[in-house]
Design a protein around this motif. Structure first.
Motif, mmCIF file in Angstrom:
data_model
loop_
_atom_site.group_PDB
_atom_site.id
_atom_site.type_symbol
_atom_site.label_atom_id
_atom_site.label_comp_id
_atom_site.label_asym_id
_atom_site.label_seq_id
_atom_site.Cartn_x
_atom_site.Cartn_y
_atom_site.Cartn_z
ATOM 1 N N LEU A 12 10.643 -5.982 11.264
ATOM 2 C CA LEU A 12 10.843 -5.406 9.947
ATOM 3 C C LEU A 12 9.552 -5.275 9.152
ATOM 4 O O LEU A 12 9.318 -4.255 8.500
ATOM 5 N N SER A 13 8.684 -6.269 9.208
ATOM 6 C CA SER A 13 7.435 -6.197 8.440
ATOM 7 C C SER A 13 6.556 -5.046 8.913
ATOM 8 O O SER A 13 5.907 -4.382 8.108
ATOM 9 N N PHE A 14 6.561 -4.769 10.211
ATOM 10 C CA PHE A 14 5.779 -3.634 10.727
ATOM 11 C C PHE A 14 6.364 -2.310 10.255
ATOM 12 O O PHE A 14 5.634 -1.387 9.893
ATOM 13 N N TYR A 19 6.170 2.339 6.513
ATOM 14 C CA TYR A 19 6.868 3.141 5.503
ATOM 15 C C TYR A 19 6.082 3.199 4.202
ATOM 16 O O TYR A 19 5.979 4.239 3.570
ATOM 17 N N ARG A 20 5.536 2.062 3.786
ATOM 18 C CA ARG A 20 4.853 2.001 2.494
ATOM 19 C C ARG A 20 3.449 2.589 2.522
ATOM 20 O O ARG A 20 2.852 2.780 1.472
ATOM 21 N N TYR A 32 2.176 2.748 -1.623
ATOM 22 C CA TYR A 32 1.279 1.618 -1.823
ATOM 23 C C TYR A 32 0.162 1.989 -2.803
ATOM 24 O O TYR A 32 -0.207 1.206 -3.670
ATOM 25 N N MET A 33 -0.359 3.209 -2.666
ATOM 26 C CA MET A 33 -1.446 3.673 -3.528
ATOM 27 C C MET A 33 -0.975 3.791 -4.973
ATOM 28 O O MET A 33 -1.711 3.458 -5.902
ATOM 29 N N LEU A 34 0.270 4.243 -5.197
ATOM 30 C CA LEU A 34 0.779 4.386 -6.556
ATOM 31 C C LEU A 34 1.032 3.038 -7.225
ATOM 32 O O LEU A 34 0.883 2.907 -8.432
ATOM 33 N N VAL A 40 -4.536 0.744 1.405
ATOM 34 C CA VAL A 40 -4.008 -0.430 2.077
ATOM 35 C C VAL A 40 -5.024 -0.947 3.101
ATOM 36 O O VAL A 40 -5.754 -0.174 3.709
ATOM 37 N N VAL A 41 -5.097 -2.254 3.219
ATOM 38 C CA VAL A 41 -5.949 -2.885 4.232
ATOM 39 C C VAL A 41 -5.018 -3.351 5.338
ATOM 40 O O VAL A 41 -4.170 -4.224 5.123
#
Length: 160
Positions: A12-14, A19-20, A32-34, A40-41
């Motif tokens: 799920l975390s992957f 998705y994000r 993630y950027m918004l 993201v790193v």
């Protein structure tokens, strides 16, 4: 990766990371950027530092705070661009949908059928008809509303 379907929670975390961190067509940005206003790193960059991570690590606290404040000031512009993109996307989707809609003009005296919806009592099952006996259009009102009459001229008010 784990091959058993019973251990889906370990994958799920992957899935959430993927998705994000991908661009959404509907608003033209990465979620993630918004939220964080930074790229993201990915986990491998933390263990094996990339040039970007090394450059960010060499900031002292005052410079980092100043650069972070400037980035946060720019986030409103990015969010506004995303809102404009959403509005453009919704207009484009509604135009594509409305191309297929064929408006119908009803005239008094025309025969029409009344649709039976699945939640109505008249719906008897899978193979029963999804319409009722024909009605005659008695009057056409603005906005697509019709006043229907049964074949014996008893009026019945309904909307289109």
């Amino acid at each position: 990766m784990i091959e058993k379907h019973k251990q889906w929670h370990e994958k799920l975390s992957f899935a959430l990371l993927g998705y994000r961190t991908t661009v959404r067509t509907s608003f033209g940005a990465i979620p993630y950027m918004l939220v964080y206003n930074t790229e993201v790193v990915i986990p491998t960059e933390v263990e094996i530092p990339s040039l970007r991570i090394i450059q960010e690590a060499e900031f002292d606290d005052a410079e980092w705070v100043k650069s972070r404040f400037e980035q946060l000031a720019l986030i409103d512009r990015k969010r506004m661009n995303a809102v404009c993109h959403v509005q453009f996307y919704q207009r484009r989707m509604s135009r594509a949908f409305n191309k297929r809609v064929k408006p119908r003009q009803f005239t008094p005296g025309q025969l029409v059928l009344e649709k039976i919806f699945p939640h109505q009592d008249e719906a008897k099952g899978k193979f029963s008809p999804n319409w009722q006996r024909p009605y005659m259009v008695r009057r056409v009102l603005t906005g697509g509303a019709l006043i229907l009459a049964e074949m014996d001229r008893e009026s019945l008010a309904t909307t289109n």
